[in-house]
Design an enzyme around this catalytic site. Sequence first.
Site, PDB file in Angstrom:
ATOM      1  N   SER A  93       0.812  -1.217   0.000  1.00 31.29           N
ATOM      2  CA  SER A  93       0.000   0.000   0.000  1.00 31.29           C
ATOM      3  C   SER A  93       0.845   1.266   0.000  1.00 31.29           C
ATOM      4  CB  SER A  93      -0.927   0.002   1.218  1.00 31.29           C
ATOM      5  OG  SER A  93      -1.751  -1.133   1.226  1.00 31.29           O
ATOM      6  N   HIS A 126       0.437   4.619   4.506  1.00 36.85           N
ATOM      7  CA  HIS A 126      -0.159   5.254   3.332  1.00 36.85           C
ATOM      8  C   HIS A 126       0.340   6.684   3.170  1.00 36.85           C
ATOM      9  CE1 HIS A 126      -3.884   2.360   3.268  1.00 36.85           C
ATOM     10  NE2 HIS A 126      -2.739   1.758   3.023  1.00 36.85           N
TER      11      HIS A 126
END
Length: 334
Positions: free
Chosen positions: A134, A186
Amino acid sequence: MTIQQLLKTAPVTTLLLISFIGLFIIQIFTGVDANNPSTEALLKWGANALPFTMGDEPWRLVSSAFLHIGLMHLLFNGFAMYFFGQVAEPMFGSAKFLALFLLAAIGGNLLNSYVTWQDILAGTGQPGLSAGASGGIMGIGAALLIAALFKISVNGMMLNLRSLIFIMGINLVYGFAVPGIDNAGHIGGAITGLVIALAFAIAYRQRMTVTLQNVLVPQTDYQNNNQLDTQNSYQTDYEDNDQTDYATSHIDQPSDPDAYSTSSSAEFDTRIDINLDTPTNAAHTSTIQQQAPAKPSFIWTLLPWMVMLLISMGFVWWWQDIHYQIIQVLKTIE
């Protein structure tokens, strides 16, 4: 897009997807639960965990980007990589694309470790683990945002800025809304991707400026030379007409033939000297020789690599700083 087309257009993206899926299949064959892998199994296969990553196993900053926690996690990241990679890799180039993904993944894992460590010091958190691509994918998405903002095209097609903002926003909101999502990973990956992409965009803008100059300069030269040719043509016509009028006026007047011959020869010789002094072709050739095609400075080609090198050095320093803090705290406890 078929696998063959994807391999030809975005080979690194294809290899990354194969590595994600291949590692997951190997885990299953070794007895790891496909939907709910244990903590021991994740640690064994290279998950990012503060005591290990910030201790003697910094390689987990990279290995965790290829490891996924369950089938749904793999499918979600695999689709995102496929969606972003087939656009970003042709744009940035395979080597730079791979460096972008790895540095964004490392940046996300470092920020995750830093936040976790600060929470432990504040007494509000505890060591945990994280895994998944991610962080790297968010870095690629952020890089595409910058590309859309700078209007960088992909095979003649412009990126849709609103769509990219929407997709990135969904990922961030989803991360804050659902427990257990690595928000720090993230955000760290996205910030890393933004910084690297700015270097790409600035270098691209400079190269385009030089390209436009090379296109516009020949057109300007052509216009100037065309004007020069027109002026010379007009000058020649004017001289011819002037010479004709001069001859006619002397024929009508009764004058000495010898004087007329001498005067006419002198006038003719003077005009020949003027034409020889300013030839049209010489002026045209001189203009062409002065306008050599400009080339972009080599520094703009190196700029993205220089920025990524500086980021790598910064990550090394950051890891050492957290590592040193942990060592000092452990010594104090002992």
